[in-house]
Design a protein around this motif. Structure first.
Motif, PDB file in Angstrom:
ATOM      1  N   SER A 164       0.851  -1.186   0.000  1.00 41.48           N
ATOM      2  CA  SER A 164       0.000   0.000   0.000  1.00 41.48           C
ATOM      3  C   SER A 164       0.885   1.233   0.000  1.00 41.48           C
ATOM      4  O   SER A 164       1.786   1.355   0.834  1.00 41.48           O
ATOM      5  CB  SER A 164      -0.895   0.008   1.238  1.00 41.48           C
ATOM      6  N   ARG A 194       0.725   5.376   0.228  1.00 41.95           N
ATOM      7  CA  ARG A 194      -0.186   6.459   0.634  1.00 41.95           C
ATOM      8  C   ARG A 194       0.421   7.846   0.463  1.00 41.95           C
ATOM      9  O   ARG A 194      -0.111   8.816   0.962  1.00 41.95           O
ATOM     10  CB  ARG A 194      -0.607   6.256   2.101  1.00 41.95           C
ATOM     11  N   TRP A 241      -5.881   0.451  -1.377  1.00 39.91           N
ATOM     12  CA  TRP A 241      -7.323   0.223  -1.239  1.00 39.91           C
ATOM     13  C   TRP A 241      -7.801   1.032  -0.050  1.00 39.91           C
ATOM     14  O   TRP A 241      -7.281   0.863   1.057  1.00 39.91           O
ATOM     15  CB  TRP A 241      -7.543  -1.262  -1.002  1.00 39.91           C
ATOM     16  N   LYS A 244       4.573 -11.279   5.311  1.00 35.29           N
ATOM     17  CA  LYS A 244       3.327 -11.873   5.821  1.00 35.29           C
ATOM     18  C   LYS A 244       3.344 -13.384   5.890  1.00 35.29           C
ATOM     19  O   LYS A 244       2.430 -13.981   6.439  1.00 35.29           O
ATOM     20  CB  LYS A 244       2.160 -11.433   4.933  1.00 35.29           C
TER      21      LYS A 244
HETATM   22  C1  LIG Z   1     -10.724  -4.428   2.585  1.00 31.70           C
HETATM   23  C2  LIG Z   1      -9.597  -3.450   2.775  1.00 31.70           C
HETATM   24  C3  LIG Z   1      -9.858  -2.209   3.305  1.00 31.70           C
HETATM   25  C4  LIG Z   1      -8.823  -1.272   3.463  1.00 31.70           C
HETATM   26  N1  LIG Z   1      -9.116  -0.016   3.875  1.00 31.70           N
HETATM   27  C5  LIG Z   1      -8.120   0.897   3.964  1.00 31.70           C
HETATM   28  C6  LIG Z   1      -8.417   2.267   4.250  1.00 31.70           C
HETATM   29  O1  LIG Z   1      -9.582   2.663   4.381  1.00 31.70           O
HETATM   30  N2  LIG Z   1      -7.372   3.147   4.349  1.00 31.70           N
HETATM   31  C7  LIG Z   1      -6.074   2.741   4.176  1.00 31.70           C
HETATM   32  O2  LIG Z   1      -5.176   3.571   4.284  1.00 31.70           O
HETATM   33  N3  LIG Z   1      -5.761   1.451   3.874  1.00 31.70           N
HETATM   34  C8  LIG Z   1      -6.754   0.535   3.748  1.00 31.70           C
HETATM   35  N4  LIG Z   1      -6.460  -0.749   3.377  1.00 31.70           N
HETATM   36  C9  LIG Z   1      -5.067  -1.138   3.135  1.00 31.70           C
HETATM   37  C10 LIG Z   1      -4.552  -2.002   4.276  1.00 31.70           C
HETATM   38  O3  LIG Z   1      -4.343  -1.212   5.416  1.00 31.70           O
HETATM   39  C11 LIG Z   1      -3.264  -2.711   3.820  1.00 31.70           C
HETATM   40  O4  LIG Z   1      -3.529  -3.519   2.709  1.00 31.70           O
HETATM   41  C12 LIG Z   1      -2.665  -3.550   4.938  1.00 31.70           C
HETATM   42  O5  LIG Z   1      -2.189  -2.744   5.980  1.00 31.70           O
HETATM   43  C13 LIG Z   1      -1.515  -4.416   4.455  1.00 31.70           C
HETATM   44  O6  LIG Z   1      -0.493  -3.617   3.918  1.00 31.70           O
HETATM   45  P1  LIG Z   1       0.002  -3.810   2.421  1.00 31.70           P
HETATM   46  O7  LIG Z   1      -1.156  -3.489   1.501  1.00 31.70           O
HETATM   47  O8  LIG Z   1       1.117  -2.821   2.273  1.00 31.70           O
HETATM   48  O9  LIG Z   1       0.430  -5.215   2.249  1.00 31.70           O
HETATM   49  C14 LIG Z   1      -7.497  -1.658   3.154  1.00 31.70           C
HETATM   50  C15 LIG Z   1      -7.240  -2.917   2.618  1.00 31.70           C
HETATM   51  C16 LIG Z   1      -8.269  -3.795   2.401  1.00 31.70           C
HETATM   52  C17 LIG Z   1      -7.979  -5.127   1.748  1.00 31.70           C
END
Ligand SMILES: Cc1cc2nc3c(=O)[nH]c(=O)nc-3n(C[C@H](O)[C@H](O)[C@H](O)COP(=O)(O)O)c2cc1C
Length: 199
Positions: free
Chosen positions: A44, A46, A145, A188
């Motif tokens: 992710s 940001r 996401w 993970k």
């Molecule tokens: C269903 C879902 C909802 C999420 N909602 C948010 C969100 O509202 N804001 C955000 O910053 N990240 C959101 N995320 C990202 C997650 O925080 C992130 O995927 C998780 O911490 C794992 O980190 P990575 O994506 O870097 O592997 C969401 C992810 C998923 C799958």
């Protein structure tokens, strides 16, 4: 003479087998290795470089990757909103509690599902979303996401800004931009979560 030709032949065969890359720096990874590496590198993101837009070509690739997703009975119940108007992005950021990074993103993709077309809409749209996230990683873009569904208040924020038909529900908002700074994927893998033949 035969010996020399033989040696030349073996050297050529070895070179081909080793698949030296163009720079000669090592063995070229296989297609599978490249794809697996992309899956493991996805993270992710940001924070985005201010003012650096996602090109139409890049967007096209993201959308096409999204729509390559599988879906229950191949119903493809997705509808995709592309947002690149600054005012809408900022209002989304204001209204979505975990979407503040939208103020920095040059654009966002909102993956929506047609709730009449399929009961699986949110599953199918999740796969669209993951494809977009993986494509973004592969293209050196950053994305994340941010949740809309199942939160009625967040869905209402999106509906207040965009006139989405009532039977279509936004699953998420995916800001996309060029990553600012370094971002590392999380580790993970946990083999205690694997259950072989019995729990
Ligand atoms: C269903 C879902 C909802 C999420 N909602 C948010 C969100 O509202 N804001 C955000 O910053 N990240 C959101 N995320 C990202 C997650 O925080 C992130 O995927 C998780 O911490 C794992 O980190 P990575 O994506 O870097 O592997 C969401 C992810 C998923 C799958």
């Amino acid at each position: 003479m035969n010996k020399i030709i033989g040696l030349l032949f073996i050297s050529l065969a070895l070179l081909t087998a080793c698949k030296q890359d163009k720079k000669g720096e090592g063995i070229t990874p296989s297609k599978a290795e490249i794809i697996l590496e992309n899956i493991h590198n996805r993270k992710s993101v940001r924070d985005y470089i201010p003012g650096k837009a996602v090109t139409d070509e890049e967007l096209d690739k993201l959308l096409k990757a999204g729509m390559a997703a599988p879906s229950g009975q191949n119903k493809q119940p997705w509808e995709i909103l592309v947002i690149n108007e600054r005012e809408i992005l900022d209002k989304l950021a204001e209204g979505l509690p975990y979407g503040k990074m939208l103020t920095k993103a040059p654009m966002a993709i909102i993956v929506c599902g047609d709730t009449i077309k399929s009961n699986y809409w949110y599953l199918d749209c999740s796969l669209v979303s993951q494809n977009i996230l993986l494509a973004a990683e592969a293209m050196g873009l950053g994305a994340v996401w941010t949740a809309a569904y199942p939160y009625e208040d967040r869905i209402a924020v999106i509906r207040s800004l965009i006139d989405i038909p009532a039977h279509v529900t936004p699953l998420n908002v995916i800001p996309v931009g060029h990553p600012k700074g370094e971002h590392q994927p999380k580790e993970k893998w946990d083999d205690t979560k694997i259950h072989r033949n019995k729990w």
